[in-house]
Structures are given as structure tokens and as C-alpha cells.
Write a protein that holds these residues in place. Sequence first.
Motif, PDB file in Angstrom:
ATOM      1  N   THR A   1      57.545  71.108  16.324  1.00 54.49           N
ATOM      2  CA  THR A   1      56.089  71.216  16.339  1.00 54.49           C
ATOM      3  C   THR A   1      55.626  71.498  17.766  1.00 54.49           C
ATOM      4  O   THR A   1      55.981  70.772  18.699  1.00 54.49           O
ATOM      5  CB  THR A   1      55.439  69.924  15.837  1.00 54.49           C
ATOM      6  OG1 THR A   1      56.026  69.554  14.596  1.00 54.49           O
ATOM      7  CG2 THR A   1      53.942  70.105  15.651  1.00 54.49           C
ATOM      8  N   ARG A   2      54.836  72.527  17.946  1.00 53.13           N
ATOM      9  CA  ARG A   2      54.395  72.916  19.281  1.00 53.13           C
ATOM     10  C   ARG A   2      53.330  71.944  19.808  1.00 53.13           C
ATOM     11  O   ARG A   2      52.564  71.371  19.029  1.00 53.13           O
ATOM     12  CB  ARG A   2      53.817  74.332  19.256  1.00 53.13           C
ATOM     13  CG  ARG A   2      54.849  75.402  18.915  1.00 53.13           C
ATOM     14  CD  ARG A   2      54.202  76.774  18.877  1.00 53.13           C
ATOM     15  NE  ARG A   2      55.173  77.806  18.548  1.00 53.13           N
ATOM     16  CZ  ARG A   2      54.875  79.096  18.406  1.00 53.13           C
ATOM     17  NH1 ARG A   2      53.604  79.500  18.569  1.00 53.13           N
ATOM     18  NH2 ARG A   2      55.807  79.977  18.118  1.00 53.13           N
ATOM     19  N   PRO A   3      53.272  71.776  21.133  1.00 51.19           N
ATOM     20  CA  PRO A   3      52.235  70.906  21.726  1.00 51.19           C
ATOM     21  C   PRO A   3      50.838  71.411  21.353  1.00 51.19           C
ATOM     22  O   PRO A   3      50.563  72.607  21.381  1.00 51.19           O
ATOM     23  CB  PRO A   3      52.491  71.031  23.231  1.00 51.19           C
ATOM     24  CG  PRO A   3      53.929  71.426  23.345  1.00 51.19           C
ATOM     25  CD  PRO A   3      54.215  72.292  22.149  1.00 51.19           C
ATOM     26  N   GLY A   4      49.966  70.482  21.002  1.00 52.39           N
ATOM     27  CA  GLY A   4      48.603  70.827  20.620  1.00 52.39           C
ATOM     28  C   GLY A   4      48.428  71.094  19.140  1.00 52.39           C
ATOM     29  O   GLY A   4      47.298  71.052  18.629  1.00 52.39           O
ATOM     30  N   GLU A   5      49.513  71.360  18.434  1.00 49.81           N
ATOM     31  CA  GLU A   5      49.427  71.569  16.995  1.00 49.81           C
ATOM     32  C   GLU A   5      49.421  70.226  16.269  1.00 49.81           C
ATOM     33  O   GLU A   5      50.008  69.250  16.738  1.00 49.81           O
ATOM     34  CB  GLU A   5      50.610  72.415  16.498  1.00 49.81           C
ATOM     35  CG  GLU A   5      50.566  73.852  16.937  1.00 49.81           C
ATOM     36  CD  GLU A   5      51.713  74.660  16.323  1.00 49.81           C
ATOM     37  OE1 GLU A   5      52.612  74.037  15.697  1.00 49.81           O
ATOM     38  OE2 GLU A   5      51.708  75.897  16.463  1.00 49.81           O
ATOM     39  N   PRO A   6      48.760  70.157  15.101  1.00 48.39           N
ATOM     40  CA  PRO A   6      48.771  68.896  14.343  1.00 48.39           C
ATOM     41  C   PRO A   6      50.163  68.605  13.778  1.00 48.39           C
ATOM     42  O   PRO A   6      50.994  69.512  13.658  1.00 48.39           O
ATOM     43  CB  PRO A   6      47.752  69.147  13.224  1.00 48.39           C
ATOM     44  CG  PRO A   6      47.734  70.634  13.060  1.00 48.39           C
ATOM     45  CD  PRO A   6      47.968  71.205  14.427  1.00 48.39           C
ATOM     46  N   ASP A   7      50.403  67.351  13.430  1.00 50.56           N
ATOM     47  CA  ASP A   7      51.682  66.975  12.825  1.00 50.56           C
ATOM     48  C   ASP A   7      51.903  67.779  11.544  1.00 50.56           C
ATOM     49  O   ASP A   7      50.962  67.982  10.751  1.00 50.56           O
ATOM     50  CB  ASP A   7      51.695  65.483  12.465  1.00 50.56           C
ATOM     51  CG  ASP A   7      51.663  64.595  13.701  1.00 50.56           C
ATOM     52  OD1 ASP A   7      51.986  65.087  14.794  1.00 50.56           O
ATOM     53  OD2 ASP A   7      51.315  63.399  13.553  1.00 50.56           O
ATOM     54  N   ASN A   8      53.124  68.250  11.335  1.00 57.84           N
ATOM     55  CA  ASN A   8      53.455  68.940  10.083  1.00 57.84           C
ATOM     56  C   ASN A   8      54.194  67.986   9.135  1.00 57.84           C
ATOM     57  O   ASN A   8      55.192  68.322   8.515  1.00 57.84           O
ATOM     58  CB  ASN A   8      54.266  70.211  10.332  1.00 57.84           C
ATOM     59  CG  ASN A   8      55.421  69.977  11.297  1.00 57.84           C
ATOM     60  OD1 ASN A   8      55.630  68.857  11.771  1.00 57.84           O
ATOM     61  ND2 ASN A   8      56.169  71.022  11.587  1.00 57.84           N
ATOM     62  N   PHE A   9      53.650  66.773   9.054  1.00 57.82           N
ATOM     63  CA  PHE A   9      54.096  65.725   8.133  1.00 57.82           C
ATOM     64  C   PHE A   9      52.970  64.701   8.080  1.00 57.82           C
ATOM     65  O   PHE A   9      52.061  64.721   8.920  1.00 57.82           O
ATOM     66  CB  PHE A   9      55.405  65.070   8.599  1.00 57.82           C
ATOM     67  CG  PHE A   9      55.354  64.576  10.029  1.00 57.82           C
ATOM     68  CD1 PHE A   9      54.901  63.307  10.332  1.00 57.82           C
ATOM     69  CD2 PHE A   9      55.738  65.414  11.077  1.00 57.82           C
ATOM     70  CE1 PHE A   9      54.826  62.849  11.634  1.00 57.82           C
ATOM     71  CE2 PHE A   9      55.669  64.969  12.393  1.00 57.82           C
ATOM     72  CZ  PHE A   9      55.219  63.693  12.674  1.00 57.82           C
ATOM     73  N   ASP A  10      53.000  63.836   7.106  1.00 59.27           N
ATOM     74  CA  ASP A  10      51.952  62.812   6.953  1.00 59.27           C
ATOM     75  C   ASP A  10      52.489  61.431   7.274  1.00 59.27           C
ATOM     76  O   ASP A  10      53.664  61.137   7.049  1.00 59.27           O
ATOM     77  CB  ASP A  10      51.399  62.804   5.525  1.00 59.27           C
ATOM     78  CG  ASP A  10      50.376  63.902   5.293  1.00 59.27           C
ATOM     79  OD1 ASP A  10      50.017  64.585   6.270  1.00 59.27           O
ATOM     80  OD2 ASP A  10      49.947  64.086   4.137  1.00 59.27           O
ATOM     81  N   THR A  11      51.608  60.594   7.791  1.00 54.37           N
ATOM     82  CA  THR A  11      51.925  59.178   7.995  1.00 54.37           C
ATOM     83  C   THR A  11      50.826  58.332   7.349  1.00 54.37           C
ATOM     84  O   THR A  11      49.683  58.778   7.217  1.00 54.37           O
ATOM     85  CB  THR A  11      52.030  58.814   9.488  1.00 54.37           C
ATOM     86  OG1 THR A  11      50.786  59.114  10.133  1.00 54.37           O
ATOM     87  CG2 THR A  11      53.165  59.574  10.161  1.00 54.37           C
ATOM     88  N   LEU A  12      51.191  57.145   6.940  1.00 49.92           N
ATOM     89  CA  LEU A  12      50.233  56.255   6.273  1.00 49.92           C
ATOM     90  C   LEU A  12      50.503  54.824   6.706  1.00 49.92           C
ATOM     91  O   LEU A  12      51.648  54.374   6.708  1.00 49.92           O
ATOM     92  CB  LEU A  12      50.371  56.378   4.750  1.00 49.92           C
ATOM     93  CG  LEU A  12      49.341  55.633   3.892  1.00 49.92           C
ATOM     94  CD1 LEU A  12      47.942  56.154   4.150  1.00 49.92           C
ATOM     95  CD2 LEU A  12      49.694  55.766   2.411  1.00 49.92           C
ATOM     96  N   THR A  13      49.428  54.104   7.079  1.00 51.02           N
ATOM     97  CA  THR A  13      49.554  52.713   7.518  1.00 51.02           C
ATOM     98  C   THR A  13      48.712  51.808   6.621  1.00 51.02           C
ATOM     99  O   THR A  13      47.780  52.269   5.962  1.00 51.02           O
ATOM    100  CB  THR A  13      49.067  52.559   8.971  1.00 51.02           C
ATOM    101  OG1 THR A  13      47.658  52.838   9.021  1.00 51.02           O
ATOM    102  CG2 THR A  13      49.801  53.507   9.909  1.00 51.02           C
TER     103      THR A  13
END
Length: 423
Positions: free
Chosen positions: A270-282
Motif C-alpha cells: 500500500t502506497r503512503p497516503g493511500e487508504p488501507d486496502n483491508f478493513d479493521t474492526l474494534t
Amino acid sequence: MAGLVSDLVRFRYDFGNALMLALESLRTHKLRSFLTLLGVIIGVASVVLVGAAISGLGVYAEESTAKAFGSNSFLVAQVAAAGRMTRKEFTARIKRNKQIRREDADYLRSAAGDTTLYSPYQQRTADVKHASFTSEDTTVIGVAADMAGIRDITISDGRFFTEQEERARAAVAVIGDEVKTALFPSESPLGRTVKINGIDFVVIGVLERLGSAFGNSLDKSTYIPYPVFARMWGAGNSIAVFARPRPETGLPMQHSLDQTRAALRVRFHTRPGEPDNFDTLTPDAIRGFIDNILSMIAAIVVPVTCISLVVGGIVIMNIMLVSVTERTREIGIRKSLGARHSDVMLQVLIEAVLMAVAGGAIGVALGSALTAVLARIFEITLEITAGYVMLALAVSSIVGIASGWYPASRAARLDPVEALRAE
């Protein structure tokens, strides 16, 4: 200074006298007073009951989140969200995000496993059998041995499987309480064999009874080592990964989450500045979503419930207007003997406020009693909170003042000569 003290003494005397007259009027007309109070009682009881239900939903959601998610864990997946997504949002995330595979979970263990516990997570529905007994549509979950610590899984009998058993692909299972009841109604399941998809598993543990979370039973589940699960059903397109900081590190969950995100961003280029290309949940995200839902419910339901208090106030106003008409001659006598405008107004106003406050107190008691009875009968979570009680009492008091003001001012404006002529 002396004048101020004199005014305070006079106000105290006037207030006490008006209070006694108001109480005497309520005592004289018991049935009328009760029927007048009924609207306020029902309104306040409704506010207390609705508030208890909303607060109870919050407590239930908190408990369900802890049961289903763990207290300090987080989730990494291709698609994960606290609330329901539209088809367009889901499709966009599927296209944008990378699939999470078992190799990615292994990479996270090697990159940040010294500070964070990781476990792959997949589930399927299958029948679990023992002898002539069957637990139908049981949730079979493939996880790592660390899952017990990640999700705060408590074992009531036996143990969870070990890392050695996971690596050896041992056919062992930890069953839920509902599965135990269905398959082993009169004996201990430990050491016994159950069959899942034609494969024999040795039961080594029984989960503590958890009940349900968000309407789904948590006791109709069976945990098996993930390598065995993958051999039975295949790795699939994408898996989820549960994680939490290692307890001995004292690392905050957010720090562990940031390390995990950084590792996966490197893994997925994933390039710097780009959003995550995966999801996280807390858990905090889930609780925040639930709190927003409950706030919207409260913003709609509570004002609607308070309308009944306004209706109760209108009833009080009507009764007070009737009371003023009945006591026109009495008011004329009082004014002719020197009663001031404020004395007459205070008497009528106190009577209206007394009815509203008394109705509010009875309503709180009734609402509390109904809450306790309903919680016991239906075995649901209802929690009375001081905020909703204070809201109900405050609204009922305001209603009392507002509904009594016009009749009081009308009584105070009566001409004593005209009032004395009234029959």
C-alpha cells in the motif's frame, strides 16, 4: 437588611399558608385529584420505562459485544463494518480490499507476533453427531490455540487445545454448552468422540455458557484447530484474523492495531497516503455504532412519550380552571379581607404544582415497579437510570407550573366585588 428579613418571613408564612390550603383542597376532592394525576402518572411511568429499555439495550449490547468479540481484541478482514453496508459499499470494498489469507496471518505472527496474539478465524455450519444424538446446524469455527486468550474464552470443563495440537492437526474439539446438552445429556463429554463432516473429533473441553449475542446463540458452537478446519473445508477466498496485544507487554490495543495495520500495508504494498486496502474492526467501533442507534431511538421515542405529560398538563389546567370557578366566592372573600394578587396566585399555582409533582413521584414508583416485573417475567435487561428519572420529574414539574399559571393568574385578576356576588 431588616426589610429583607421581614419579606422572607412574610413569604415563608404566605407559602406555608398556600401549601396548607392546596393540600386541604386535594384532600377534599380525592377522586378528582387522582383522576387529574392519572395522566401525569402514566406519562412519567412511560418515560421511566422507555428510558430503562433504552439503557437496558445499551447494557445488553455492551455485554453481547464483549461475549462475541472479546474485551481488548480487534478484527482484520477483507470486509468488516460495525453497521450494515449497502450493496454498493460492499461491492466497492470487495474491489478495493485485498483478500486475507492464512499466509497473511502467518506473516503478521512473524512481523508483530512478539507483541500481539493473532488467530485466523473461519466458520461453517454443520451437524455434530454423537451416537444417536445430533446437534443440527452447529457453528464449527476454525481458530488458532491463541484464540482462547484473544477472545477471553472461558472453559467450564476440560481445556482449550494447545499450540502443539494445532500444529499436529489433532482432531480435537471444544464444544459449546448447548452442543454438550444435545449430544451428552447424561454424561461428561470429555474424552468422548463426536463426528463432524464424517471425521471423528475427541472432545477436550466445554465452553462456559454464554447465552446469546445480537439474537444468535453463542452456545451452539464448536472450536477446532484451524489447520484441521482448512483441510476439511478448504482455506476459502478470504479469512478473518482476530488479534489482541499480548497481556505481558501492557501494550494498548490501539498501538497493537497500528502495528498490525503497518505490517499489512507493507505486505499488500500500500502506497503512503493511500487508504488501507483491508478493513479493521474494534469493540469501540461496534459500541459507538450501537450508541448512535440508541441515541437516535431516544431522540424519537422519549419526546413522543413526553407528549403524554403534556396531555396530563392540559388535564391539570382544565381541572384548575374548574376549581377556580368553584371557589370564586372564596377568592372574593380572601381578596376583600386583604389578600394580595400574589397570595391568590400562589395558592392556585402551588395546588397545580403539587398535583404534577405528586403524579411524577407516583409515576416514578410505578415505572420502577413495572421495570422490575417485566425484567423478571421476560428475562430481559432493563436498567433504570437517574437521567431518565430526572427528565420525567423535571418535565412533570414544568408541566405543573405551566398548566397552573393561567388558572392562577385568572383567579388573581378576579374583581372582589364581582367574586362576592358569585353563587
